[in-house]
Scaffold this motif. Structure first.
Motif, mmCIF file in Angstrom:
data_model
loop_
_atom_site.group_PDB
_atom_site.id
_atom_site.type_symbol
_atom_site.label_atom_id
_atom_site.label_comp_id
_atom_site.label_asym_id
_atom_site.label_seq_id
_atom_site.Cartn_x
_atom_site.Cartn_y
_atom_site.Cartn_z
ATOM 1 N N LEU A 159 -42.141 -11.194 44.103
ATOM 2 C CA LEU A 159 -41.454 -10.769 45.016
ATOM 3 C C LEU A 159 -41.596 -11.655 46.186
ATOM 4 C CD1 LEU A 159 -39.158 -8.562 45.954
ATOM 5 C CD2 LEU A 159 -41.400 -7.303 46.907
ATOM 6 N N LYS A 160 -42.981 -12.027 46.652
ATOM 7 C CA LYS A 160 -43.304 -12.875 47.707
ATOM 8 C C LYS A 160 -42.448 -14.182 47.480
ATOM 9 C CE LYS A 160 -47.476 -12.924 49.034
ATOM 10 N NZ LYS A 160 -48.827 -12.974 49.049
ATOM 11 N N MET B 209 -39.796 -15.081 45.684
ATOM 12 C CA MET B 209 -38.403 -14.998 45.984
ATOM 13 C C MET B 209 -37.786 -14.363 47.114
ATOM 14 S SD MET B 209 -37.709 -13.268 41.951
ATOM 15 C CE MET B 209 -35.839 -13.515 42.098
ATOM 16 N N THR B 210 -38.503 -13.551 48.041
ATOM 17 C CA THR B 210 -37.865 -13.207 49.237
ATOM 18 C C THR B 210 -38.668 -13.526 50.338
ATOM 19 O OG1 THR B 210 -39.308 -11.127 49.004
ATOM 20 C CG2 THR B 210 -37.126 -11.109 47.805
ATOM 21 N N GLY B 211 -39.908 -14.098 50.287
ATOM 22 C CA GLY B 211 -40.809 -14.368 51.571
ATOM 23 C C GLY B 211 -41.255 -13.311 52.217
ATOM 24 N N ALA B 212 -41.215 -11.895 51.440
ATOM 25 C CA ALA B 212 -41.931 -10.702 51.904
ATOM 26 C C ALA B 212 -43.446 -10.868 52.206
ATOM 27 C CB ALA B 212 -41.812 -9.721 50.931
ATOM 28 N N ASP B 213 -43.909 -10.486 53.247
ATOM 29 C CA ASP B 213 -45.343 -10.524 53.865
ATOM 30 C C ASP B 213 -46.072 -9.296 53.489
ATOM 31 O OD1 ASP B 213 -47.551 -10.399 55.643
ATOM 32 O OD2 ASP B 213 -46.733 -12.153 56.657
ATOM 33 N N VAL B 214 -46.521 -9.422 52.097
ATOM 34 C CA VAL B 214 -47.410 -8.388 51.599
ATOM 35 C C VAL B 214 -48.769 -9.190 50.998
ATOM 36 C CG1 VAL B 214 -45.534 -6.477 51.022
ATOM 37 C CG2 VAL B 214 -46.287 -8.624 49.257
ATOM 38 N N THR B 215 -49.676 -8.329 51.190
ATOM 39 C CA THR B 215 -51.311 -8.999 50.908
ATOM 40 C C THR B 215 -51.791 -8.123 49.573
ATOM 41 O OG1 THR B 215 -51.479 -9.589 53.301
ATOM 42 C CG2 THR B 215 -53.648 -9.509 51.817
ATOM 43 N N HIS B 216 -52.198 -9.155 48.794
ATOM 44 C CA HIS B 216 -52.837 -8.376 47.595
ATOM 45 C C HIS B 216 -54.257 -8.028 47.497
ATOM 46 C CE1 HIS B 216 -54.545 -9.064 43.276
ATOM 47 N NE2 HIS B 216 -53.848 -8.027 43.225
ATOM 48 N N ILE B 217 -54.664 -6.796 47.085
ATOM 49 C CA ILE B 217 -55.995 -6.221 47.105
ATOM 50 C C ILE B 217 -56.349 -5.893 45.742
ATOM 51 C CG2 ILE B 217 -57.520 -4.553 47.843
ATOM 52 C CD1 ILE B 217 -56.482 -6.271 50.144
ATOM 53 N N PRO B 218 -56.992 -6.627 44.814
ATOM 54 C CA PRO B 218 -57.199 -6.376 43.614
ATOM 55 C C PRO B 218 -58.142 -5.132 43.292
ATOM 56 C CG PRO B 218 -58.278 -8.268 44.260
ATOM 57 C CD PRO B 218 -57.657 -8.012 45.359
ATOM 58 N N TYR B 219 -57.976 -4.430 42.492
ATOM 59 C CA TYR B 219 -58.940 -3.204 41.992
ATOM 60 C C TYR B 219 -59.307 -3.367 40.592
ATOM 61 C CZ TYR B 219 -57.805 -0.509 46.254
ATOM 62 O OH TYR B 219 -57.568 -0.099 47.462
ATOM 63 N N ARG B 220 -60.536 -2.808 40.187
ATOM 64 C CA ARG B 220 -60.794 -2.748 38.953
ATOM 65 C C ARG B 220 -60.184 -1.571 38.027
ATOM 66 N NH1 ARG B 220 -67.036 -3.460 37.616
ATOM 67 N NH2 ARG B 220 -66.212 -3.673 35.600
ATOM 68 N N GLY B 221 -58.692 -1.791 37.834
ATOM 69 C CA GLY B 221 -58.379 -0.723 37.048
ATOM 70 C C GLY B 221 -57.334 -0.100 38.253
ATOM 71 N N SER B 222 -56.216 0.278 37.552
ATOM 72 C CA SER B 222 -55.033 0.894 38.435
ATOM 73 C C SER B 222 -55.567 2.597 39.027
ATOM 74 C CB SER B 222 -53.872 1.299 37.667
ATOM 75 O OG SER B 222 -53.397 -0.049 37.055
ATOM 76 N N GLY B 223 -56.263 2.975 38.431
ATOM 77 C CA GLY B 223 -56.648 4.335 38.758
ATOM 78 C C GLY B 223 -57.357 4.537 40.149
#
Length: 375
Positions: A224-225, A227-241
């Motif tokens: 999405l970033k 394709m659109t230039g959206a300003d969102v920052t990724h925060i990785p976790y150890r699992g979706s929960g």
């Protein structure tokens, strides 16, 4: 009476005559000397012409050998005689875990053996995948794989301890499903268009969580970033929960989470669903639009497939595949898939192999363009 060669040769069975190193003739006959060579050794006395009933035994013993050799492939089709371990390389409670347990619950009835779900998370699923890659190909160890273990791992991990293609035998594609773009209720947006505009107007304020680097829940945001230039920052976790808990609590503002794991929170009003990442609306949530309705060409699907270690005999892979297909055809399982928003897949193992290849190419391009690296 001394032994002497018979004048007429009885036909040898195809299973033996065809593989004799000196034979280049018709399939229903044997080379000169082959019968003598076959009867050489301790057992030859039973086939000598001066032995009682020798002619009858010649007619019966060799065809019986062909029958015996032909029976071995059938033996390989039997399921293993020990419990099956299904490795889930992601944290407990996620979609991979849910799907694995749906199959494991019915393993005893289908295979005659229980199936134990073994949670082995870490390093975007590659820790659990490596364990399966190093296991014996005897049907007792399987992997519930996903894009992070097979489609993106090679692009993200230069020293990956396994080859996603060579070290596995695809067994069955279980399901495909979209991610759901959802925000905390405190974020003042109600559509993808509003999310993009808000993120650009308030840079650095939208953080999105994922199941880990390289997961489709991560790459959906990166796409999405791009394709659109959206300003969102990724925060990785150890699992979706863990990420979902923080989204509900407001520590992060956004997720691109697998539909089954998050849809109940949206329906009960705890989160706000903006769009699904599939090219078409989900049959289980037709009221939610697609991202592509706002951003043409956008698509990000998750898939889940079962793999065995490389070297697993093909008849055993086929037996496992057929058993898993029967489990997935169970009406109760089909109904649960609909509830989860997952699209059941029951194609041949080759379909899973082709999906791995295509996704590795597509997500590899996103990883390179977004310059994603594992810290």
């Amino acid at each position: 009476m001394p032994w002497r060669r018979a004048r007429a040769w009885p036909p040898l069975p195809l299973s033996w005559a065809a593989c004799h190193p000196r034979w280049r003739g018709p399939r229903n006959s044997a080379p000169r000397g082959a019968y003598k060579e076959f009867t050489r050794g301790p057992a030859s006395a039973r086939l000598r012409h001066n032995h009682p009933g020798a002619s009858v035994m010649r007619r019966r013993t060799l065809p019986a050998l062909g029958i015996t050799l032909g029976a071995f492939p059938a033996l390989a089709q039997e399921v293993v005689s020990r419990p099956i371990r299904m490795v889930v390389p992601f944290a407990q409670g996620g979609t991979t875990d849910l799907l694995a347990r749906l199959i494991a619950e019915r393993s005893q009835a289908e295979f005659g053996q229980p199936m134990v779900v073994d949670i082995r998370p870490g390093a975007s699923g590659t820790i659990g995948a490596a364990q399966v890659a190093q296991s014996r190909g005897d049907g007792t160890t399987l992997l519930m794989g996903a894009p992070p273990t097979h489609a993106t791992a090679r692009a993200l991990f230069p020293n990956l301890p396994y080859d996603p293609v060579r070290d596995f035998a695809p067994v069955a594609l279980v399901a495909t499903l979209p991610n759901l773009v959802a925000v905390n209720n405190a974020v003042p947006v109600r559509s993808i268009a509003e999310l993009i505009a808000w993120s650009k107007a308030h840079p650095g304020t939208i953080n999105y969580g994922s199941a880990g680097n390289g997961a489709t829940t991560h790459l959906s945001g990166e796409l999405l970033k791009l394709m659109t230039g959206a300003d969102v920052t990724h925060i990785p976790y150890r699992g979706s929960g863990a990420a979902l808990i923080d989204l509900l609590g407001g520590q992060i503002q956004l997720m691109f989470e697998n539909l089954p794991s998050i849809i109940d929170h949206v329906r009960e009003g705890r989160l706000r669903g903006l769009a699904v990442t599939s090219p078409r609306r989900s049959p289980s949530a037709p009221e939610i639009p697609t991202v592509a309705e706002t951003v043409p060409g956008y698509e990000a699907l998750s898939w889940f497939g079962i793999f065995a270690p490389a070297g697993t005999p093909a008849p055993l892979v086929l037996r496992l595949h057929q058993g898993i297909r029967r489990i997935m055809a169970d009406p109760a399982v089909r109904a649960r898939f609909v509830e989860l928003g997952a699209e059941r897949a029951d194609g041949p193992p080759g379909e899973l192999a082709e999906l791995v290849r295509a996704d590795a190419e597509r997500w590899g391009r996103v990883i390179r363009e977004a310059r994603i690296t594992i810290q």
